[in-house]
Design a protein around this motif. Structure first.
Motif, PDB file in Angstrom:
ATOM      1  N   ILE A 137       0.838  -1.208   0.000  1.00 52.71           N
ATOM      2  CA  ILE A 137       0.000   0.000   0.000  1.00 52.71           C
ATOM      3  C   ILE A 137       0.870   1.253   0.000  1.00 52.71           C
ATOM      4  O   ILE A 137       1.815   1.367   0.783  1.00 52.71           O
ATOM      5  N   GLN A 138       0.555   2.199  -0.876  1.00 52.73           N
ATOM      6  CA  GLN A 138       1.260   3.479  -0.935  1.00 52.73           C
ATOM      7  C   GLN A 138       0.524   4.487  -0.058  1.00 52.73           C
ATOM      8  O   GLN A 138      -0.382   5.177  -0.511  1.00 52.73           O
TER       9      GLN A 138
ATOM     10  N   LEU B 152      -2.411   7.323  -0.804  1.00 58.12           N
ATOM     11  CA  LEU B 152      -3.725   6.971  -0.279  1.00 58.12           C
ATOM     12  C   LEU B 152      -4.267   8.055   0.645  1.00 58.12           C
ATOM     13  O   LEU B 152      -5.416   8.509   0.486  1.00 58.12           O
TER      14      LEU B 152
ATOM     15  N   THR C 260      -3.241  -0.418  -3.142  1.00 52.12           N
ATOM     16  CA  THR C 260      -3.728   0.910  -2.748  1.00 52.12           C
ATOM     17  C   THR C 260      -5.208   1.060  -3.073  1.00 52.12           C
ATOM     18  O   THR C 260      -5.986   1.570  -2.254  1.00 52.12           O
TER      19      THR C 260
END
Length: 246
Positions: free
Chosen positions: A67-68, A72, A170
């Motif tokens: 996940i970025q 986000l 993401t």
């Protein structure tokens, strides 16, 4: 003999989650677009949105390392949440036929665009920053209206430098956050509790769909399969527009 439309919705949910497990996209878009041929959109959303939390939450946790968080939390979620609240606020002002027509347009645009991309075999170019932000806000509005912000958000992020795994993780986190927020809104407006029996009855279908999709994933030609699904969505979009006009 006429079959209860809620039974048909169960069939569509099984199909939608099987397709999502195979291709990675669109469980709510597919289930809602097919279900809208038989049921009012506002009645289905308090069922489909909480159901999606189970899958998106599981996948978000499983892919959390990709996940970025900066993208986000600083860009996508603020704009999407604002747009979602706008879309949710607009729903009472739009009658059922207009909602079906607008959703039909969204489905037709999304499926038609994806079919063109598949046949032409080219990637989308990056958008200017202002356009990406505007499209992200618009994706939030469509999510508030139809819990289907994916088509516009994916288009908004076209040309991103993120690799496929980071972008997917993401986006999954976006759906988990937005659908959790929408479920809370449904609880507050009183539409969630009457939907709980349907949610519980459809949960096994979600599990079966995911397992079936994973089984089929390596046994199907995914590009050909996508062409069939997008073609089905084009037809569905046209039918929804037809129902809205009549």
């Amino acid at each position: 003999m006429i079959v209860d439309p809620w039974i048909w919705l169960g069939v569509f949910i099984l199909l939608a989650y099987t397709i999502e497990a195979i291709t990675g996209f669109g469980s709510i878009v597919i289930a809602l677009s097919l279900g809208a041929l038989l049921l009012p959109i506002p009645e289905m959303l308090p069922v489909l949105v909480p159901l999606n939390i189970f899958m998106s939450g599981y996948l978000a946790w499983r892919n959390r390392q990709h996940i970025q968080w900066s993208l986000l939390l600083k860009l996508i979620l603020p704009l999407m949440l604002l747009g979602m609240l706008l879309g949710y606020g607009l729903r009472p002002w739009l009658d059922g036929q207009l909602l079906k027509g607008l959703f039909g347009l969204l489905v037709l645009w999304f499926a038609g665009r994806e079919l063109l991309r598949l046949f032409r075999g080219h990637e989308s170019a990056a958008h200017p920053g202002w356009l990406s932000r505007s499209l992200t806000l618009g994706a939030g509005v469509t999510h508030g209206l139809f819990a289907s912000g994916g088509p516009l958000l994916v288009y908004a992020l076209a040309g991103t430098t993120l690799d496929k795994s980071k972008l997917r993780a993401t986006l999954i986190s976006v759906w988990f956050g937005l659908n959790s927020s929408m479920t809370l809104l449904f609880l507050l407006d009183g539409s969630l509790l009457p939907s709980v029996p349907h949610i519980l009855s459809y949960l096994p279908l979600l599990v079966i769909g995911v397992l079936l999709g994973e089984f089929l994933h390596h046994r199907l030609n995914e590009q050909r399969f996508r062409q069939v699904i997008y073609s089905l969505l084009v037809v569905t979009g046209v039918l929804l527009l037809g129902k809205a006009v009549v």
